[in-house]
Design a protein around this motif. Sequence first.
Motif, PDB file in Angstrom:
ATOM      1  N   VAL A 169       0.803  -1.230   0.000  1.00 22.90           N
ATOM      2  CA  VAL A 169       0.000   0.000   0.000  1.00 22.90           C
ATOM      3  C   VAL A 169       0.834   1.278   0.000  1.00 22.90           C
ATOM      4  N   GLY A 170       2.159   1.140  -0.032  1.00 22.71           N
ATOM      5  CA  GLY A 170       3.008   2.325  -0.012  1.00 22.71           C
ATOM      6  C   GLY A 170       3.273   2.885   1.374  1.00 22.71           C
ATOM      7  N   ALA A 171       2.941   2.134   2.426  1.00 28.57           N
ATOM      8  CA  ALA A 171       3.181   2.610   3.800  1.00 28.57           C
ATOM      9  C   ALA A 171       4.665   2.877   4.000  1.00 28.57           C
ATOM     10  N   ARG A 172       4.984   3.979   4.655  1.00 28.53           N
ATOM     11  CA  ARG A 172       6.383   4.354   4.866  1.00 28.53           C
ATOM     12  C   ARG A 172       6.828   4.217   6.307  1.00 28.53           C
ATOM     13  N   LYS A 173       5.891   4.275   7.253  1.00 25.29           N
ATOM     14  CA  LYS A 173       6.270   4.326   8.662  1.00 25.29           C
ATOM     15  C   LYS A 173       5.599   3.261   9.512  1.00 25.29           C
ATOM     16  N   ILE A 174       4.949   2.282   8.889  1.00 25.14           N
ATOM     17  CA  ILE A 174       4.221   1.299   9.685  1.00 25.14           C
ATOM     18  C   ILE A 174       4.135  -0.025   8.922  1.00 25.14           C
ATOM     19  N   TRP A 175       4.078  -1.109   9.668  1.00 27.68           N
ATOM     20  CA  TRP A 175       3.846  -2.448   9.132  1.00 27.68           C
ATOM     21  C   TRP A 175       2.761  -3.065   9.989  1.00 27.68           C
ATOM     22  N   ALA A 176       1.799  -3.738   9.370  1.00 26.40           N
ATOM     23  CA  ALA A 176       0.751  -4.419  10.124  1.00 26.40           C
ATOM     24  C   ALA A 176       0.422  -5.732   9.446  1.00 26.40           C
ATOM     25  N   GLY A 177       0.109  -6.706  10.253  1.00 29.62           N
ATOM     26  CA  GLY A 177      -0.246  -8.009   9.712  1.00 29.62           C
ATOM     27  C   GLY A 177      -0.720  -8.930  10.814  1.00 29.62           C
ATOM     28  N   THR A 178      -0.744 -10.210  10.498  1.00 28.48           N
ATOM     29  CA  THR A 178      -1.184 -11.212  11.462  1.00 28.48           C
ATOM     30  C   THR A 178      -0.074 -12.217  11.692  1.00 28.48           C
ATOM     31  N   VAL A 179      -0.161 -12.895  12.822  1.00 27.66           N
ATOM     32  CA  VAL A 179       0.742 -14.002  13.115  1.00 27.66           C
ATOM     33  C   VAL A 179      -0.072 -15.082  13.828  1.00 27.66           C
ATOM     34  N   ALA A 180       0.142 -16.309  13.403  1.00 31.25           N
ATOM     35  CA  ALA A 180      -0.450 -17.471  14.068  1.00 31.25           C
ATOM     36  C   ALA A 180       0.699 -18.323  14.573  1.00 31.25           C
ATOM     37  N   ILE A 181       0.663 -18.666  15.849  1.00 32.05           N
ATOM     38  CA  ILE A 181       1.719 -19.461  16.469  1.00 32.05           C
ATOM     39  C   ILE A 181       1.127 -20.807  16.867  1.00 32.05           C
ATOM     40  N   GLU A 182       1.779 -21.867  16.420  1.00 30.82           N
ATOM     41  CA  GLU A 182       1.297 -23.219  16.693  1.00 30.82           C
ATOM     42  C   GLU A 182       1.267 -23.496  18.195  1.00 30.82           C
ATOM     43  N   PRO A 183       0.418 -24.440  18.615  1.00 32.67           N
ATOM     44  CA  PRO A 183       0.385 -24.807  20.039  1.00 32.67           C
ATOM     45  C   PRO A 183       1.775 -25.192  20.536  1.00 32.67           C
TER      46      PRO A 183
END
Length: 161
Positions: free
Chosen positions: A45-59
């Motif tokens: 998206v052209g973001a310059r100052k931020i990163w966002a997303g998801t993370v799934a961690i196994e049991p």
Amino acid sequence: MPHDDDGAPRWKHDGVRVIRGDQLDPNTAQTPGMFRQAAINHARVGARKIWAGTVAIEPDAKTGVHHHGALESVIYVVRGRARMRWGERLEFVAEAGPGDFIFVPPYVPHQEINADPEQPLECVLVRSDNEAVVVNITDIEPVEAPETVYWVDPIHAAPKE
């Protein structure tokens, strides 16, 4: 406000973006036992100052000890139970559940752990820059023995019973 060559303000062409949950980008740095997907970054998206997303961690999975340099991180727990250990010898520990936020300041050595042996941990992750800074720390001797949560990779397999 910067303008494009046609004289229109940038937001007229690059305004608000909606990234659908089923359109996240798995082309990110991956760690065994964890699955990260980017929603907002420079490439998407052209973001310059931020990163966002998801993370799934196994049991029962955990990260190695690391820090993210000068970046600030926010973790929002969607589902599951997160355990965070941090400090020069991982001497501090806290847990968070659904609806809780975790703030990780710059340069803090830490380890993320899925505290549930049966369910995945699902989180939203936001970082204060677009660069994926991860500095692994291999010479920390924990102040106390860590939980019986094992790495999920061939190098750090759980001991055979």
